[in-house]
Design an enzyme around this catalytic site. Structure first.
Site, PDB file in Angstrom:
ATOM      1  N   GLU A 259       0.821  -1.207   0.000  1.00 44.04           N
ATOM      2  CA  GLU A 259       0.000   0.000   0.000  1.00 44.04           C
ATOM      3  C   GLU A 259       0.859   1.263   0.000  1.00 44.04           C
ATOM      4  O   GLU A 259       0.535   2.252  -0.659  1.00 44.04           O
ATOM      5  CB  GLU A 259      -0.963  -0.003   1.193  1.00 44.04           C
ATOM      6  CG  GLU A 259      -2.097  -1.012   1.064  1.00 44.04           C
ATOM      7  CD  GLU A 259      -2.964  -0.774  -0.165  1.00 44.04           C
ATOM      8  OE1 GLU A 259      -3.054   0.385  -0.621  1.00 44.04           O
ATOM      9  OE2 GLU A 259      -3.544  -1.736  -0.679  1.00 44.04           O
TER      10      GLU A 259
ATOM     11  N   CYS B 129     -16.007  -0.235 -21.618  1.00 44.24           N
ATOM     12  CA  CYS B 129     -17.322  -0.526 -21.058  1.00 44.24           C
ATOM     13  C   CYS B 129     -17.858  -1.880 -21.517  1.00 44.24           C
ATOM     14  O   CYS B 129     -18.721  -2.472 -20.845  1.00 44.24           O
ATOM     15  CB  CYS B 129     -18.303   0.578 -21.429  1.00 44.24           C
ATOM     16  SG  CYS B 129     -17.840   2.205 -20.782  1.00 44.24           S
TER      17      CYS B 129
ATOM     18  N   CYS C 111     -24.598   1.319 -15.065  1.00 44.31           N
ATOM     19  CA  CYS C 111     -23.712   2.470 -14.868  1.00 44.31           C
ATOM     20  C   CYS C 111     -24.440   3.765 -15.214  1.00 44.31           C
ATOM     21  O   CYS C 111     -24.848   3.989 -16.360  1.00 44.31           O
ATOM     22  CB  CYS C 111     -22.465   2.325 -15.727  1.00 44.31           C
ATOM     23  SG  CYS C 111     -21.367   3.760 -15.669  1.00 44.31           S
TER      24      CYS C 111
END
Length: 300
Positions: free
Chosen positions: A45, A208, A217
């Site tokens: 991270e 998409c 969406c």
């Protein structure tokens, strides 16, 4: 951004397709493997902030081989963390990770704590990193909002192309509203939405046709309206103080003994900018000045 999902979406209808997509398409990354443990998750991270995965992977592997536990890093000089950080950029992250390792060793017996408030109390750990470690390492229920997740939520739930430049309270409220109730499923959702933003719902050239929630969406259903907010910040590097700092640090990382001023002067012609960059490195604790005009990476 509104704090509620659009009329086209409900949290429950998003969870199953996104998590199912993740189960099939998630990259096999070392920090996602069980053997990485909480320390491996924490290291990843820190390294992944503003840095792509392909650049992080080799440094991550070398780091964990050298410092497999927080106590191993804490016992080494902070300058060694800066040296091992290599060309990942934003090297103050290396010092912060070293500071976090010291605190983990002193306060928690060398084990990365599992409680969110204990993670947040570590030096160099902000809200995002605390939530990410608690979620990815310990399977807890937290809203994990990185750039990729924020973009997915902006498009799928709020119907806008890009989130605001800085995370807002409304985004945090939306993220909490979208969280699954069960801890394990919430942790999976956090990882899945992050991966969806990294691989499919990207900042540019989003695909998409590969998106598991394209039919829900809000942005796609609205015809993909163009971004109406403030201009998105671009990152420049050439000719900036960041570039000069990187060149100065490169000389110090490669040296086994203190470096004279003349060696640093050779990396950048413009003296005012070079001096400013060096002063900044010293001020940030990344470089230690010595008598006689010499410099080294910090030992304490």
């Amino acid at each position: 951004m509104t704090a509620t999902t659009s009329t086209h979406t409900s949290p429950a209808s998003l969870h199953t397709p996104v998590i199912g997509w993740f189960e099939q398409h998630a990259r096999d990354l070392p920090w996602r493997r069980p053997e990485a443990g909480a320390w491996g998750v924490m290291v990843s991270e820190f390294m992944l902030q503003q840095t792509p995965v392909n650049r992080v992977l080799p440094v991550y592997e070398q780091w964990l081989a050298r410092w497999p536990r927080p106590a191993d890093l804490a016992a080494d000089a902070p300058g060694e963390a800066v040296r091992a950080w290599g060309r990942l950029g934003y090297p103050r992250r290396a010092l912060r990770l070293h500071g976090a390792a010291q605190a983990i060793t002193e306060r928690h017996g060398g084990d990365v704590p599992s409680e969110h408030n204990q993670l947040l109390a570590l030096p160099g750990i902000g809200e995002y990193t605390a939530a990410a470690v608690a979620s990815f390492a310990y399977g807890q229920r937290h809203a994990v909002l990185d750039t990729n997740v924020r973009r997915v939520f902006a498009r799928a739930a709020s119907g806008i192309q890009y989130p605001p430049n800085a995370t807002t309270a409304a985004e945090r409220k939306l993220a909490r509203a979208l969280l699954p109730e069960e801890d394990e499923r919430a942790a999976r959702w956090a990882a899945a939405t992050m991966e969806l933003g990294a691989l499919v719902c990207t900042a540019k050239n989003e695909d998409c046709t590969r998106c598991p929630i394209a039919g829900q969406c809000a942005w796609l259903l609205a015809g993909k309206p163009a971004h109406q907010g403030p201009p998105r910040r671009g990152q420049t590097y050439a000719g900036t103080d960041r570039q000069v700092r990187g060149r100065l640090l490169a000389v110090l990382r490669e040296a086994v003994t203190p470096v004279p001023q003349s060696a640093l002067d050779a990396v950048w012609e413009e003296p005012v900018q070079r001096a400013r960059a060096l002063d900044g490195l010293v001020s940030d604790g990344l470089v230690e000045p010595l008598p006689g005009g010499q410099y080294r990476l910090p030992l304490t």
